[in-house]
Write an enzyme that holds these catalytic residues in place. Structure first.
Site, PDB file in Angstrom:
ATOM      1  NE  ARG A  34     -22.400   2.115  -1.121  1.00 14.64           N
ATOM      2  CZ  ARG A  34     -23.093   1.020  -0.852  1.00 14.64           C
ATOM      3  NH1 ARG A  34     -22.510  -0.015  -0.272  1.00 14.64           N
ATOM      4  NH2 ARG A  34     -24.365   0.963  -1.134  1.00 14.64           N
TER       5      ARG A  34
ATOM      6  CE  LYS B 268      -3.727   2.297  -6.222  1.00 14.24           C
ATOM      7  NZ  LYS B 268      -5.002   2.386  -6.958  1.00 14.24           N
TER       8      LYS B 268
ATOM      9  CE1 TYR C 102      -3.124   1.702  -2.557  1.00 17.08           C
ATOM     10  CE2 TYR C 102      -1.488   3.449  -2.495  1.00 17.08           C
ATOM     11  CZ  TYR C 102      -2.771   3.027  -2.760  1.00 17.08           C
ATOM     12  OH  TYR C 102      -3.716   3.917  -3.235  1.00 17.08           O
TER      13      TYR C 102
ATOM     14  N   GLY D 224     -13.970   8.019  -5.400  1.00 16.37           N
ATOM     15  CA  GLY D 224     -15.087   7.653  -6.274  1.00 16.37           C
ATOM     16  C   GLY D 224     -16.315   8.518  -6.021  1.00 16.37           C
TER      17      GLY D 224
ATOM     18  CB  SER E 164      -0.670   6.346  -4.640  1.00 16.86           C
ATOM     19  OG  SER E 164      -0.015   6.824  -3.486  1.00 16.86           O
ATOM     20  CB  SER E 165       2.553  10.825  -4.313  1.00 22.63           C
ATOM     21  OG  SER E 165       2.113  10.649  -2.988  1.00 22.63           O
ATOM     22  CB  CYS E 166       3.396   5.765  -2.011  1.00 23.82           C
ATOM     23  SG  CYS E 166       2.169   4.612  -2.595  1.00 23.82           S
TER      24      CYS E 166
ATOM     25  CD1 TRP F 253       0.654   8.217  16.016  1.00 25.09           C
ATOM     26  CD2 TRP F 253       0.395   7.236  14.025  1.00 25.09           C
ATOM     27  NE1 TRP F 253      -0.417   7.377  16.103  1.00 25.09           N
ATOM     28  CE2 TRP F 253      -0.604   6.764  14.899  1.00 25.09           C
ATOM     29  CE3 TRP F 253       0.423   6.757  12.718  1.00 25.09           C
ATOM     30  CZ2 TRP F 253      -1.553   5.834  14.492  1.00 25.09           C
ATOM     31  CZ3 TRP F 253      -0.521   5.837  12.312  1.00 25.09           C
ATOM     32  CH2 TRP F 253      -1.502   5.369  13.196  1.00 25.09           C
TER      33      TRP F 253
ATOM     34  CG  HIS G 220      -4.288   8.581   4.299  1.00 24.35           C
ATOM     35  ND1 HIS G 220      -5.362   7.982   3.698  1.00 24.35           N
ATOM     36  CD2 HIS G 220      -3.183   8.086   3.679  1.00 24.35           C
ATOM     37  CE1 HIS G 220      -4.932   7.162   2.758  1.00 24.35           C
ATOM     38  NE2 HIS G 220      -3.622   7.196   2.726  1.00 24.35           N
TER      39      HIS G 220
ATOM     40  CB  THR H 227      -0.255  14.808  -3.762  1.00 22.98           C
ATOM     41  OG1 THR H 227       0.641  14.869  -2.676  1.00 22.98           O
ATOM     42  CG2 THR H 227      -1.418  15.777  -3.530  1.00 22.98           C
TER      43      THR H 227
HETATM   44  O1  GFB Z   1      -0.943  10.003   5.937  1.00 21.02           O
HETATM   45  P1  GFB Z   1      -0.032   8.924   6.379  1.00 21.02           P
HETATM   46  O2  GFB Z   1      -0.642   7.820   7.165  1.00 21.02           O
HETATM   47  O3  GFB Z   1       0.684   8.255   5.156  1.00 21.02           O
HETATM   48  O4  GFB Z   1       1.126   9.575   7.294  1.00 21.02           O
HETATM   49  P2  GFB Z   1       1.958   8.505   4.203  1.00 21.02           P
HETATM   50  C1  GFB Z   1       1.831  10.724   6.921  1.00 21.02           C
HETATM   51  C2  GFB Z   1       2.775  11.148   8.031  1.00 21.02           C
HETATM   52  O5  GFB Z   1       2.006  11.628   9.141  1.00 21.02           O
HETATM   53  C3  GFB Z   1       3.681  10.049   8.603  1.00 21.02           C
HETATM   54  C4  GFB Z   1       2.459  11.044  10.349  1.00 21.02           C
HETATM   55  O6  GFB Z   1       4.951  10.591   8.871  1.00 21.02           O
HETATM   56  C5  GFB Z   1       2.971   9.665   9.905  1.00 21.02           C
HETATM   57  O7  GFB Z   1       3.836   9.106  10.878  1.00 21.02           O
HETATM   58  N1  GFB Z   1       1.381  11.019  11.342  1.00 21.02           N
HETATM   59  C6  GFB Z   1       1.358  11.746  12.490  1.00 21.02           C
HETATM   60  C7  GFB Z   1       0.269  10.272  11.315  1.00 21.02           C
HETATM   61  N2  GFB Z   1       0.288  11.456  13.227  1.00 21.02           N
HETATM   62  C8  GFB Z   1      -0.423  10.530  12.514  1.00 21.02           C
HETATM   63  C9  GFB Z   1      -1.644   9.842  12.766  1.00 21.02           C
HETATM   64  O8  GFB Z   1      -2.298   9.998  13.796  1.00 21.02           O
HETATM   65  N3  GFB Z   1      -2.078   8.996  11.785  1.00 21.02           N
HETATM   66  C10 GFB Z   1      -1.380   8.796  10.632  1.00 21.02           C
HETATM   67  N4  GFB Z   1      -1.877   7.954   9.710  1.00 21.02           N
HETATM   68  N5  GFB Z   1      -0.198   9.402  10.388  1.00 21.02           N
HETATM   69  C11 GFB Z   1       0.614   6.827   2.788  1.00 21.02           C
HETATM   70  C12 GFB Z   1       0.969   5.537   2.136  1.00 21.02           C
HETATM   71  O9  GFB Z   1       1.819   7.279   3.266  1.00 21.02           O
HETATM   72  O10 GFB Z   1       0.114   7.802   1.915  1.00 21.02           O
HETATM   73  C13 GFB Z   1      -0.002   5.103   1.131  1.00 21.02           C
HETATM   74  O11 GFB Z   1       1.199   4.576   3.150  1.00 21.02           O
HETATM   75  C14 GFB Z   1      -0.454   6.217   0.227  1.00 21.02           C
HETATM   76  O12 GFB Z   1       0.566   4.079   0.389  1.00 21.02           O
HETATM   77  C15 GFB Z   1      -0.856   7.424   1.005  1.00 21.02           C
HETATM   78  O13 GFB Z   1       0.564   6.556  -0.684  1.00 21.02           O
HETATM   79  C16 GFB Z   1      -1.222   8.609   0.136  1.00 21.02           C
HETATM   80  O14 GFB Z   1       1.861   9.784   3.459  1.00 21.02           O
HETATM   81  O15 GFB Z   1       3.240   8.323   4.951  1.00 21.02           O
END
Ligand code: GFB
Length: 311
Positions: free
Chosen positions: A13, A141, A137, A17, A108-110, A203, A180, A165
């Site tokens: 879901r 992983k 996380y 997936g 995950s790439s993290c 952000w 994200h 990625t």
């Molecule tokens: O996609 P994101 O939440 O995760 O954020 P990561 C990526 C970048 O976008 C960060 C910025 O620098 C955030 O501060 N950003 C800007 C925002 N505006 C926003 C917004 O409105 N919402 C969000 N969410 N971000 C995650 C990991 O990291 O990526 C996980 O925490 C996983 O573990 C995933 O690996 C793929 O790319 O930083």
């Protein structure tokens, strides 16, 4: 994989997936088994063992996980660690006991060190300190990768690990507190456009670099690797190109035809400065992505236009 093989897609879901199930159906696989989390809680060892013993799947895609963006990772730290460790341990052990022919685990790439050289080669795993916002996380992983590697070494299981990625596509999460960046910006920019709000909040500083892959390309790559890759080392899945978050916001604004301004919220974390995948290995094996970022954003934006948001 034989077309009549029994294939279990864990987490059907979710965004990944559901993309795997779509692709398997397109390719003519007809014996796909799925369970929702209310039918089968993958954190529960008894339930998982009973399910595998009853169903005896031939192949497993382990795409079930607790996932989220930077904020969710940073807040629900215990849940991200516990839930993912349990899901992986139970599923991978049950796959071994029940003689699954092959299992593909999604990481995950993290998992790579925060300050690793770029682009990230598979060999950089465990060479440095992780980004703290998503350390729980990432540790879960990494445990999944090591489970696959060591069940292969000790028991000869054909379990492989792939590291996607940052992903986007249908069935993404649009909850602003947990999502994200890409779905979050799609939602914020679309809402600002239809409500004539002149400013959109982004952000952090807008300078972190991120790479984005459409989930339909990811599912295609996973099926390709299920067919062609049987080694111990993990494989990166990405496009090999990235862009600053500010440019991502500008691209979404262009696709949405929104003319407002960006305001950066420096109280929110930036996370890892850059995490660009080295995709040499995957491309050498013979796979490359088909959906460009702009095309992918256009596809997803047409879905967002149909959605009803409360803000
Ligand atoms: O996609 P994101 O939440 O995760 O954020 P990561 C990526 C970048 O976008 C960060 C910025 O620098 C955030 O501060 N950003 C800007 C925002 N505006 C926003 C917004 O409105 N919402 C969000 N969410 N971000 C995650 C990991 O990291 O990526 C996980 O925490 C996983 O573990 C995933 O690996 C793929 O790319 O930083």
């Amino acid at each position: 994989m034989e077309k009549n093989a029994k294939i279990y897609v864990a987490g059907h879901r979710g965004m990944v997936g559901s993309a795997l199930v779509r692709r398997l159906n397109q390719l003519g696989y007809r014996n796909i088994i799925t369970r929702s989390s209310s039918e089968l809680d993958l954190r529960n060892q008894q339930q998982v063992f009973a399910f595998f013993e009853a169903e005896k799947p031939d192949y497993v895609f382990l795409s079930a996980a607790k996932v989220g963006g930077i904020n969710a990772n940073n807040i629900y730290r215990a849940d991200f660690l516990y839930d993912n460790l349990m899901i992986e341990s139970n599923t991978i052990h049950a796959a071994y006991v029940n003689k699954v022919k092959k299992l593909l685990f999604l990481g995950s790439s993290c998992i790579y060190p925060r300050m690793a050289p770029q682009p990230l080669k598979e060999s950089y795993l465990l060479t440095g300190t992780l980004e703290y916002t998503n350390e729980p996380y990432a540790i879960a992983k990494i445990a999944g990768i090591k489970l696959c590697e060591n069940y292969r070494l000790q028991y000869g299981c054909n379990f492989i690990s792939v590291m996607p990625t940052n992903l986007y596509g249908p069935n993404d999460n649009y909850d602003l507190a947990k999502s994200h960046v890409l779905p979050a910006l799609l939602r914020k920019i679309h809402t600002a456009k239809i409500k004539n709000i002149p400013i959109v909040e982004v952000w952090g500083s807008g300078t972190p670099l991120r790479e984005f892959l459409h989930v339909d390309d990811l599912s295609d790559a996973c099926l390709f690797l299920m067919e062609h890759y049987n080694e111990r080392e993990l494989v990166n899945i990405g496009t090999g190109t990235d862009l600053p978050i500010k440019d991502l916001a500008l691209l979404i604004m262009q696709v949405a035809k929104y003319k407002g301004e960006i305001k950066f919220d420096s109280t929110k974390p930036d996370g890892t400065p850059r995490k660009l995948m080295d995709v040499t290995k995957l491309m050498t094996l013979g796979w490359k992505p088909k959906i460009s970022l702009e095309e992918g954003i256009r596809m997803v934006y047409s879905e967002v236009e149909q959605m009803k948001f409360s803000d």
